[in-house]
Design a protein around this motif. Structure first.
Motif, PDB file in Angstrom:
ATOM      1  N   GLU A 178      94.366   0.887  51.002  1.00 46.05           N
ATOM      2  CA  GLU A 178      93.374   0.188  51.807  1.00 46.05           C
ATOM      3  C   GLU A 178      92.648  -0.842  50.947  1.00 46.05           C
ATOM      4  N   ALA A 211      89.752  -3.040  49.183  1.00 45.50           N
ATOM      5  CA  ALA A 211      88.436  -2.664  48.687  1.00 45.50           C
ATOM      6  C   ALA A 211      87.364  -3.176  49.635  1.00 45.50           C
ATOM      7  N   ALA A 212      86.300  -2.394  49.781  1.00 47.28           N
ATOM      8  CA  ALA A 212      85.171  -2.804  50.606  1.00 47.28           C
ATOM      9  C   ALA A 212      84.301  -3.781  49.824  1.00 47.28           C
ATOM     10  N   ASN A 213      83.791  -4.802  50.506  1.00 44.45           N
ATOM     11  CA  ASN A 213      82.914  -5.790  49.885  1.00 44.45           C
ATOM     12  C   ASN A 213      81.478  -5.394  50.202  1.00 44.45           C
ATOM     13  N   LEU A 214      80.777  -4.836  49.225  1.00 44.69           N
ATOM     14  CA  LEU A 214      79.457  -4.259  49.458  1.00 44.69           C
ATOM     15  C   LEU A 214      78.388  -4.969  48.637  1.00 44.69           C
ATOM     16  N   MET A 217      77.649  -9.723  46.115  1.00 44.36           N
ATOM     17  CA  MET A 217      78.558  -8.719  46.677  1.00 44.36           C
ATOM     18  C   MET A 217      79.545  -8.272  45.605  1.00 44.36           C
ATOM     19  N   LYS A 241      88.293   1.973  47.814  1.00 41.71           N
ATOM     20  CA  LYS A 241      88.157   3.219  48.560  1.00 41.71           C
ATOM     21  C   LYS A 241      88.665   4.378  47.708  1.00 41.71           C
ATOM     22  N   ALA A 253      83.305  -5.868  45.060  1.00 44.12           N
ATOM     23  CA  ALA A 253      84.426  -5.146  45.671  1.00 44.12           C
ATOM     24  C   ALA A 253      84.425  -3.699  45.183  1.00 44.12           C
ATOM     25  N   SER A 259      73.895  -4.680  55.496  1.00 42.87           N
ATOM     26  CA  SER A 259      74.335  -3.401  54.905  1.00 42.87           C
ATOM     27  C   SER A 259      73.597  -3.061  53.613  1.00 42.87           C
TER      28      SER A 259
END
Length: 511
Positions: free
Chosen positions: A36, A38-41, A496, A501, A498, A72
């Protein structure tokens, strides 16, 4: 078993358990699974370092802190700036609390004691300001976490009415790092250049300062092993590091241990002065955005740190496209030597940005522009270092209803950007506009000032689509017929990050 063997087994077991719990999702042995993305947080913590603003007793300095609204983020968090210790060139200074320095006044005017925060923002989306005066204002160490961390920006702007460096000086407070390049510094007669080093950490930092002139490296043993005490700032006068007087130098700050924030304050006896921010990392192609349309003299300073010479094509991104400055079609940069090119009044009354690209082989280069406005004894100076693209988002604080110019450049392909003017520090409503910049051009776009503005505001630039966008913001303030100005570039704010998961995978214990 002896104690060492038992400890080793326990440690190995603990590491295996942790690894099993935090193993990255990856394809199975059969190749059926797909990783999956990577989430961008939003980042959770940001640190910024502001150099001591001035050596002039008649300096007036304003600080502006701003965090753009980011989705977020946590509901809580805080941001604050506190005084660093002052450390003199011989390593002496205050003991660690910043006491004894004059801290800035808060946004409501009351003086704060030096061991209390200089600024304490209330909420993202609204700037907070503070001010100080005189020559003993300290460097500042800032931290932001939670909802204040992503994209946190602090601008330091100083007005000096007379004397060396008179005019407008501005600098973005920077993150700590371990390597900095400053093409455009000087040890010439009439110039007073300091490199300011600030250490945010609990242990000392050890730094080397290398100087490179037109003939190569300049011997400077006094620049080696500079020690910056914990939570302290140290200004170093470049002319004390060497007897050579050169008009154009490249300064390399490299950190042996620890990390520091670094900026160069370049002050001229007759032509004003400004802060020289670190140039973008060495690269084969560079963009230097936002040369004022009324610039009377522009000088390009370039340096290549590698073992090969660099040959660069020099072009100006004008409102109508890329053009080649007459007489400066290319620049040959010898390895290890600072090279300059006088471009004169290159913009000729129009917005412009300099674009450097390799003519053949790509060789990493660092570069900056020294820009002059005005003539004779009414000259004022600022600098534009090569910079990174705006990327996802970049922010510039401390803008006013008048005297703010935003330059946007699309060197390789058309780009669409969204510009948001925040609420004012004392009132006003945020507003947003979208601009499309044609390929190869620079535009000074109409700044979307907030409705009902009171106080100062921040500009946030976001790339919506198309190619990379580059940007800079110019502040102007004319006093006694001197066209004071300062220019700050707008690179990506790195708000932000990366985050890959992770899932529990006990099968790793069987491998």
């Amino acid at each position: 078993m002896n104690r060492t063997t038992l400890s080793l087994i326990a440690t190995t077991t603990a590491l295996a358990a942790v690894t099993a719990f935090a193993a990255l999702d990856g394809p199975s042995a059969s190749g059926a699974a797909t990783p999956e993305p990577a989430a961008n947080l939003p980042v959770q913590r940001t640190s910024l370092l502001c150099p001591a603003p001035s050596i002039s007793d008649i300096a007036d300095t304003a600080y502006t802190s701003f965090t753009p609204v980011t989705r977020s983020t946590p509901s809580s968090g805080k941001a604050q700036l506190q005084a660093a210790d002052a450390q003199t060139a011989d390593g002496t200074g205050n003991s660690g609390t910043g006491k004894g320095s004059k801290a800035a006044k808060g946004s409501k005017g009351g003086k704060k004691s030096a061991d209390k925060p200089v600024l304490t923002p209330k909420a993202p989306g609204t700037p907070v300001t503070g001010d100080t005066s005189g020559a003993d204002a300290p460097a500042l160490i800032g931290t932001a976490d939670g909802k204040f961390a992503p994209g946190w920006t602090v601008q330091e702007t100083t007005e000096v009415a007379a004397g060396t460096g008179r005019g407008l000086q501005g600098v973005n407070c920077t993150a700590a790092d371990t390597d900095f390049w400053f093409p455009g510094a000087s040890t010439a007669t009439g110039r007073t250049d300091y490199v300011h080093l600030t250490n945010p950490d609990d242990s000392a930092a050890v730094v080397d300062i290398e100087l490179y002139g037109k003939d190569g490296a300049i011997k400077s043993p006094l620049g080696e092993n500079q020690t910056i005490a914990p939570h302290a700032s140290k200004p170093i006068l470049l002319s004390t590091l060497t007897d050579e007087r050169q008009a154009d130098l490249t300064v390399h700050v490299s950190v042996r241990s620890g990390r520091v924030g670094a900026s160069v304050q370049a002050l001229d006896d007759k032509a004003g002065g400004d802060w020289l921010a670190a140039a973008a990392d060495p690269a084969g192609s560079l963009v230097l955005p936002g040369i004022p349309k009324d610039a009377t003299d522009v000088r390009l300073i370039a340096f290549t740190p590698g073992g090969d010479d660099a040959d660069l094509k020099v072009r100006l991104a004008s409102p109508d496209g890329l053009i080649t400055p007459a007489g400066n079609e290319s620049l040959h940069v010898k390895s290890g030597m600072t090279t300059t090119a006088d471009l004169g009044a290159v913009t000729r009354g129009e917005a412009g940005s300099l674009v450097l690209t390799p003519t053949d082989q790509s060789v990493p280069v660092v570069a900056a522009l020294r820009v002059v406005r005005g003539r004779g004894d009414k000259q004022e100076t600022a600098f534009i270092p090569a910079t990174a693209p705006v990327g996802t988002r970049a922010t510039s604080a401390d803008n006013s209803a008048k005297g703010t110019t935003l330059a946007l450049t699309a060197p390789t392909a058309a780009t669409t950007v969204r510009v948001t003017a925040s609420a004012g520090s004392e009132g006003g409503t945020a507003t947003t506009k979208t601009y499309t910049i044609k390929s190869g051009t620079t535009q000074n776009v109409p700044v979307p000032a907030p409705a009902g503005l009171r106080g100062s505001y921040a500009l946030t630039v976001e790339t919506v689509s198309g190619g990379p966008a580059f940007a800079s913001r110019t502040l102007t303030a004319t006093e006694a017929a001197v066209p004071g100005f300062t220019i700050q570039t707008l690179p990506y704010d790195r708000g932000m990050v990366a985050v890959p998961k992770t899932t529990e995978d006990l099968s790793i214990l069987q491998k």
